[in-house]
Design a protein around this motif. Structure first.
Motif, mmCIF file in Angstrom:
data_model
loop_
_atom_site.group_PDB
_atom_site.id
_atom_site.type_symbol
_atom_site.label_atom_id
_atom_site.label_comp_id
_atom_site.label_asym_id
_atom_site.label_seq_id
_atom_site.Cartn_x
_atom_site.Cartn_y
_atom_site.Cartn_z
ATOM 1 N N ILE A 16 -1.118 -0.964 -12.272
ATOM 2 C CA ILE A 16 -0.177 -0.363 -11.323
ATOM 3 C C ILE A 16 -0.316 1.049 -11.254
ATOM 4 O O ILE A 16 -0.945 1.726 -12.326
ATOM 5 C CB ILE A 16 1.083 -0.478 -12.324
ATOM 6 C CG1 ILE A 16 1.532 -2.004 -12.507
ATOM 7 C CG2 ILE A 16 2.333 0.127 -11.839
ATOM 8 C CD1 ILE A 16 1.616 -2.814 -11.248
ATOM 9 N N HIS A 17 -0.043 1.608 -10.274
ATOM 10 C CA HIS A 17 -0.277 3.108 -10.009
ATOM 11 C C HIS A 17 -1.614 3.617 -10.008
ATOM 12 O O HIS A 17 -1.777 4.601 -10.875
ATOM 13 C CB HIS A 17 0.576 4.101 -10.940
ATOM 14 C CG HIS A 17 2.179 3.749 -10.697
ATOM 15 N ND1 HIS A 17 3.180 4.191 -11.852
ATOM 16 C CD2 HIS A 17 3.054 3.411 -9.690
ATOM 17 C CE1 HIS A 17 4.350 3.664 -11.378
ATOM 18 N NE2 HIS A 17 4.162 3.050 -10.103
ATOM 19 N N THR A 25 -1.740 -1.415 -7.051
ATOM 20 C CA THR A 25 -0.838 -0.583 -6.331
ATOM 21 C C THR A 25 -1.383 1.016 -6.319
ATOM 22 O O THR A 25 -1.737 1.442 -7.361
ATOM 23 C CB THR A 25 0.709 -0.607 -6.876
ATOM 24 O OG1 THR A 25 0.763 -0.124 -8.202
ATOM 25 C CG2 THR A 25 1.155 -1.958 -6.778
ATOM 26 N N PRO A 49 0.128 4.333 -4.943
ATOM 27 C CA PRO A 49 1.122 5.065 -4.301
ATOM 28 C C PRO A 49 0.604 6.107 -3.523
ATOM 29 O O PRO A 49 1.211 6.496 -2.222
ATOM 30 C CB PRO A 49 1.907 5.998 -5.571
ATOM 31 C CG PRO A 49 1.463 5.087 -6.648
ATOM 32 C CD PRO A 49 0.106 4.431 -6.283
ATOM 33 N N THR A 55 -1.602 0.749 0.507
ATOM 34 C CA THR A 55 -0.936 0.988 -1.004
ATOM 35 C C THR A 55 -0.719 -0.154 -1.719
ATOM 36 O O THR A 55 -0.342 0.032 -2.911
ATOM 37 C CB THR A 55 0.453 1.449 -0.599
ATOM 38 O OG1 THR A 55 0.956 0.882 0.425
ATOM 39 C CG2 THR A 55 0.156 3.051 0.191
ATOM 40 N N LEU A 56 -1.264 -1.274 -1.160
ATOM 41 C CA LEU A 56 -1.360 -2.689 -1.865
ATOM 42 C C LEU A 56 -2.202 -3.395 -1.694
ATOM 43 O O LEU A 56 -2.611 -3.742 -0.644
ATOM 44 C CB LEU A 56 0.122 -3.160 -1.604
ATOM 45 C CG LEU A 56 0.405 -4.651 -2.514
ATOM 46 C CD1 LEU A 56 0.459 -4.465 -4.066
ATOM 47 C CD2 LEU A 56 1.566 -5.323 -2.038
ATOM 48 N N CYS A 76 7.313 -6.740 -0.168
ATOM 49 C CA CYS A 76 6.060 -5.578 -0.477
ATOM 50 C C CYS A 76 6.682 -4.391 -0.990
ATOM 51 O O CYS A 76 6.112 -3.946 -2.079
ATOM 52 C CB CYS A 76 5.636 -5.182 0.756
ATOM 53 S SG CYS A 76 4.658 -6.700 1.665
ATOM 54 N N GLU A 77 7.620 -3.918 -0.714
ATOM 55 C CA GLU A 77 8.243 -2.599 -1.344
ATOM 56 C C GLU A 77 8.566 -2.824 -2.883
ATOM 57 O O GLU A 77 8.312 -1.956 -3.779
ATOM 58 C CB GLU A 77 9.393 -2.158 -0.761
ATOM 59 C CG GLU A 77 9.267 -1.532 0.792
ATOM 60 C CD GLU A 77 8.241 -0.465 0.846
ATOM 61 O OE1 GLU A 77 8.421 0.296 0.199
ATOM 62 O OE2 GLU A 77 6.951 -0.715 1.363
ATOM 63 N N LEU A 92 7.005 -4.659 -4.968
ATOM 64 C CA LEU A 92 5.725 -4.844 -5.694
ATOM 65 C C LEU A 92 4.946 -3.592 -5.700
ATOM 66 O O LEU A 92 4.418 -3.154 -6.805
ATOM 67 C CB LEU A 92 4.597 -5.646 -4.783
ATOM 68 C CG LEU A 92 4.902 -7.370 -4.817
ATOM 69 C CD1 LEU A 92 3.816 -7.623 -3.879
ATOM 70 C CD2 LEU A 92 4.919 -7.723 -6.266
ATOM 71 N N LYS A 93 5.262 -2.663 -4.691
ATOM 72 C CA LYS A 93 4.766 -1.257 -4.596
ATOM 73 C C LYS A 93 5.363 -0.438 -5.811
ATOM 74 O O LYS A 93 4.577 0.633 -6.273
ATOM 75 C CB LYS A 93 4.806 -0.527 -3.335
ATOM 76 C CG LYS A 93 3.743 -1.287 -2.424
ATOM 77 C CD LYS A 93 4.194 -0.772 -0.844
ATOM 78 C CE LYS A 93 3.363 -1.309 0.146
ATOM 79 N NZ LYS A 93 3.485 -0.890 1.356
ATOM 80 N N ASN A 94 6.639 -0.936 -6.043
ATOM 81 C CA ASN A 94 7.498 -0.006 -6.765
ATOM 82 C C ASN A 94 7.491 -0.339 -8.217
ATOM 83 O O ASN A 94 8.387 0.022 -9.155
ATOM 84 C CB ASN A 94 9.069 0.105 -6.357
ATOM 85 C CG ASN A 94 8.909 1.091 -5.087
ATOM 86 O OD1 ASN A 94 8.138 1.954 -4.914
ATOM 87 N ND2 ASN A 94 9.913 0.650 -4.118
ATOM 88 N N PHE A 154 5.556 -6.784 -12.351
ATOM 89 C CA PHE A 154 4.751 -6.998 -10.928
ATOM 90 C C PHE A 154 4.735 -8.785 -10.689
ATOM 91 O O PHE A 154 5.125 -9.283 -9.623
ATOM 92 C CB PHE A 154 3.464 -6.774 -10.834
ATOM 93 C CG PHE A 154 2.629 -6.553 -9.614
ATOM 94 C CD1 PHE A 154 2.593 -5.710 -8.669
ATOM 95 C CD2 PHE A 154 1.902 -7.974 -9.226
ATOM 96 C CE1 PHE A 154 1.715 -5.638 -7.443
ATOM 97 C CE2 PHE A 154 1.020 -7.908 -8.127
ATOM 98 C CZ PHE A 154 1.173 -6.916 -7.068
#
Length: 622
Positions: free
Chosen positions: A14-15, A82, A84, A98-99, A130-131, A133-135, A142
Motif C-alpha cells: 500500500i502507498h 498502489t 499514489p 497508480t494501481l 478502482c478508486e 482500492l487506490k484509497n 484492500f
C-alpha cells in the motif's frame, strides 16, 4: 473463483513508490516471491518482461495488469501495489499508473490465469471499485474491498429470474446499442432491481433472453431504433421506445415495468409503439430496419470494388475481374435487402418477398416506360428502394386486412401462400407503374450533381457535416449519412467527395472531446480524462456516440462546438476534393482515399477548433 484466494497480505504493498516501469516490475516480482509462489525469481522476472515486450499491460485509468506463465511458478498467485504518485508504465492512454496487479500462473496446462484475468478485468471496469482500492489504507482493507465487490457481482449474476428484461438495438449496432444496455444495467443496480439486457448489435445478438427469462419477468423494455421481432414476448407487459431513451431515461423505463404501466403485448392485436413512437418515429424505425440490414452489404461491396482498383489499374487483369465481379454481385443485393426489410418491419415476414421484389425493380429500372423502350434502363436507386419497401409493407397490411375474415380452414395457407402471392402481385404491379416516376426523380437528382461548381460541393459537404453532429445517431444524423450512402451506391458525380466529408464530420465530436481531455487535463475530472483513449478509438473509427455523455452534461456549450467542428471538417474535406467510395471505416480506410494528407488536415482543423471551444466554454465540475 475468488480472487483473494490467490492473494495474501504479504503480497500487497500500500502507498508504494516506483521510479519507472522496470522498478515497478522489480517490486511486484519481489512481492510475488515473498508470497511463496516463485521457485526462480529471475526466470519469472524475465517471463514478465518478455510479456511486456509483446505489448504493454498498462491499461487505461491508471491500471496495469502484468502477467506471465512459466515453469518458475509453483502455484498461481496475485500480487498488488498502489502508487499514489503514479509511475510511467507506458500505459495505453499515456497516463501514470497508480494501481498494479501482477498475475503468476504455472506452465502446467491450467488456464487459471486467464480465468483470474477475466474476472479481475471485469471488476476493474468499475471506476468506484478502482478508486476504493487506490484509497485502501491497509492490505487487509484492500482484500476486503475485492471480496465485497466480487460477492456483489456474483450475487447479481446468480439471480435466477431477472425482474426486468430489455432489448437494445440501433441501426448500425455499434454505439447506441451498448450505451443503452450499460445505462439500463447500471441504473437497475442502483435501484436494486435485477435486469437482463439483450443487445442486437453489429456483432449479432448477445446475452439473448431465454424463454425461461420471459416466463418469469415482470415485463420487457424495447429500446430500439429498428424493428425487433416481438412474437416471443406475447402475453408479457412490453414498453417500446427509441434507443436514446434507454441512454437518457433508464430509471423511468425500469419504473414503468415495475409499476405495471406497460401494456401487455398481444401480437398483432396490440400496437407496440407507445406514446414516444408516434408520428415520424414509426416510419423512421421501419426505414432504419432496412438500412441496418443493407449497410453491411453496401460496405463490403464498396470495399471489394475499391480494392479491385487499388491492386491494379488493368481492368483486364484476372485479380481485378474477380474482385470487381464480387463487388458487383453484392451491389445487386443492397436495394432488395433495404426494401425487403423495410417491408418486413411494417408487415412482418409475409412482406419480405414483396419488399425484395420492389427493391429489385428499383435496382433494375423495370417500369412501364421500359415496356415501351426496352433498350433504356435507369435505376431509381435508394429512392426507389425506400418507396418500394413502404409500398410493399403497407400493401401487405391491406391484403391481410381484406382477407382477415377468410374461413379458418384457410389459416394454414394464408401466411405461406395467400398473403405472399397477393402481396407480390399487388406490390409488383404498383411498383412497376410507380417506378417510371421514381426513375425520373432519381435522374433529376443525379443530373443536378453533374458539373457542380466547387463552392456548391463545399456547401453540401459542410451542411451534411453539420447534420452529422446535430443529434449523434438520431434522425438528422441518419438522413445525412443515408443521403451520402445513396450517392455512393449510384456512383453519382462527386459522391466520393460527399461521402468523405460526411465520414470526416462524424469523426469530429469524440476526437474533439479526446483532444480537450488530453491536452487540457486540468479542465476535466479524473473520470472524464479516463475516456480519452476510448474517444480517440471511437472517433478514428467513425463512431460519433462517444461524445454523447459530455453533451448530456453540458449540451449548451459542447453540442454547438461539435456542430461547428463537423461543419469545418466537412467543408475542408470537400474543398480539398478528398474522396472515398466506402460508407464506413473512418481513418482505417484512409489508404483508399484520394488526397489522404489533406483529409488529415481537415480532421485536425475540425478537431482542434471544436476541442478548444469545448475546453474554454464547458462547465467544469471542479
Amino acid at each position: 473463483m475468488n480472487i483473494t484466494d490467490l492473494m495474501s497480505k504479504e503480497a500487497i504493498k500500500i502507498h508504494g513508490h516506483a521510479s519507472n516501469k522496470m522498478d515497478a516490475i522489480d517490486q511486484m516480482v519481489s512481492l510475488m516471491y515473498r508470497q511463496g509462489n516463485v521457485s526462480d525469481k529471475e526466470a519469472y522476472k524475465e517471463a514478465v518482461i518478455e510479456r511486456e515486450n509483446l505489448s504493454t499491460t498498462g491499461m487505461v485509468d491508471g491500471i496495469a495488469i502484468p502477467h506471465a506463465r512459466t515453469t518458475a511458478i509453483t502455484k498461481a498467485g496475485i500480487a498488488a501495489m498502489t502508487l499514489p504518485e503514479g509511475v510511467d508504465y507506458h500505459s495505453m492512454d499515456g497516463q501514470p499508473t497508480t494501481l498494479i496487479f501482477l498475475i503468476a500462473a504455472p506452465d502446467n496446462g491450467d488456464n487459471v490465469h486467464l480465468q483470474v484475468l477475466s474476472e479481475l478485468s471485469t471488476l476493474l471496469m468499475d471506476h468506484d471499485f478502482c478508486e476504493d482500492l487506490k484509497n485502501a489504507g491497509t492490505p487487509e482493507e484492500f482484500l476486503s474491498i475485492i471480496d465485497l465487490a466480487q460477492s456483489a457481482k456474483h450475487e447479481t449474476e446468480a439471480v435466477e429470474h431477472p425482474e426486468v428484461l430489455a432489448v437494445t438495438a440501433c441501426p448500425t449496432g455499434i454505439a447506441h446499442t451498448y450505451m443503452a444496455a450499460e445505462a439500463l444495467e447500471k441504473k437497475a443496480k442502483e435501484m436494486g432491481v435485477s435486469i437482463k439486457v439483450e443487445t442486437q448489435g453489429s456483432v449479432g445478438v448477445k446475452n439473448e433472453l431465454t424463454q425461461e427469462d420471459i416466463e418469469h419477468a415482470k415485463g420487457v423494455i424495447i429500446a430500439a431504433d429498428k424493428n425487433i421481432s416481438l412474437n416471443r414476448f406475447n402475453g408479457l407487459p412490453l414498453y417500446s421506445c427509441p434507443v436514446a431513451r434507454g441512454i437518457d431515461e433508464p430509471e423511468t423505463l425500469i419504473q414503468i415495468i415495475l409499476d405495471e404501466q406497460a401494456p401487455v403485448y398481444k401480437g398483432e392485436e396490440v400496437k407496440v409503439e407507445n406514446n414516444q413512437e408516434k408520428g415520424w418515429h414509426i416510419p423512421y424505425k421501419h426505414l432504419m430496419n432496412g438500412f441496418s440490414h443493407a449497410l453491411p452489404i453496401l460496405v463490403v461491396a464498396g470495399f471489394m470494388s475499391v480494392l479491385a482498383f487499388s491492386f491494379t489499374r488493368d481492368t483486364q487483369s484476372q485479380y481485378f475481374q474477380i474482385l470487381n465481379v464480387l463487388g458487383n454481385i453484392l451491389y445487386l443485393f443492397v436495394l432488395p435487402v433495404l426494401s425487403g426489410y423495410i417491408a418486413m418491419s411494417i408487415a412482418d415476414r409475409p412482406a419480405l418477398g414483396p419488399g425484395l421484389l420492389c427493391g429489385y425493380i428499383a435496382y433494375s429500372g423495370f417500369s412501364l416506360s421500359w415496356l415501351n423502350d426496352p433498350v433504356t434502363l435507369r435505376t431509381s436507386g435508394f429512392l426507389g428502394a425506400i418507396v418500394g419497401g413502404f409500398l410493399a409493407g403497407y400493401l401487405m397490411l391491406v391484403v391481410e386486412r381484406l382477407f382477415k375474415n377468410v374461413p379458418d380452414m384457410f389459416d394454414g395457407i394464408k401466411p405461406v401462400l395467400l398473403y405472399p402471392v397477393l402481396g407480390v402481385l399487388a406490390s409488383g404491379i404498383a411498383m412497376t407503374v410507380l417506378n417510371t416516376y421514381l426513375i425520373k426523380c432519381h435522374t433529376i437528382i443525379i443530373d443536378c450533381l453533374y458539373d457542380l461548381p466547387l463552392i456548391s460541393v463545399v456547401i453540401i459537404g459542410a451542411s451534411l457535416g453539420a447534420m452529422m453532429s446535430i443529434d449523434m445517431g438520431g434522425p438528422i444524423n441518419k438522413f445525412a449519412y443515408l443521403f451520402a450512402n445513396a450517392l455512393v451506391f449510384t456512383k453519382a458525380p462527386n459522391s466520393d467527395v460527399i461521402m468523405a466529408a460526411v465520414m470526416g464530420a462524424g469523426m469530429i465530436p469524440p476526437l474533439a472531446i479526446a483532444f480537450s481531455t488530453l491536452v487540457f487535463k486540468e479542465k476535466w475530472t479524473e473520470e472524464e480524462r479516463g475516456t480519452t483513449f476510448k474517444n480517440i478509438i471511437m472517433g478514428l473509427s467513425f463512431v460519433s456516440e462517444g461524445a454523447i455523455p459530455f453533451i448530456k452534461k453540458d449540451q449548451k456549450h459542447v453540442l454547438p462546438a461539435c456542430i461547428l467542428g463537423s461543419f469545418i471538417t466537412g467543408a475542408l474535406s470537400a474543398y480539398y476534393k478528398c474522396g472515398v467510395m466506402l460508407p464506413h471505416g473512418g481513418i482505417w480506410v484512409i489508404y483508399l482515399m484520394t488526397n489522404p494528407f489533406k483529409y488529415v488536415i481537415a480532421l485536425l482543423a475540425g478537431t482542434i477548433v471544436s476541442g478548444l471551444i469545448i475546453t474554454f466554454t464547458h462547465k467544469s465540475e471542479y
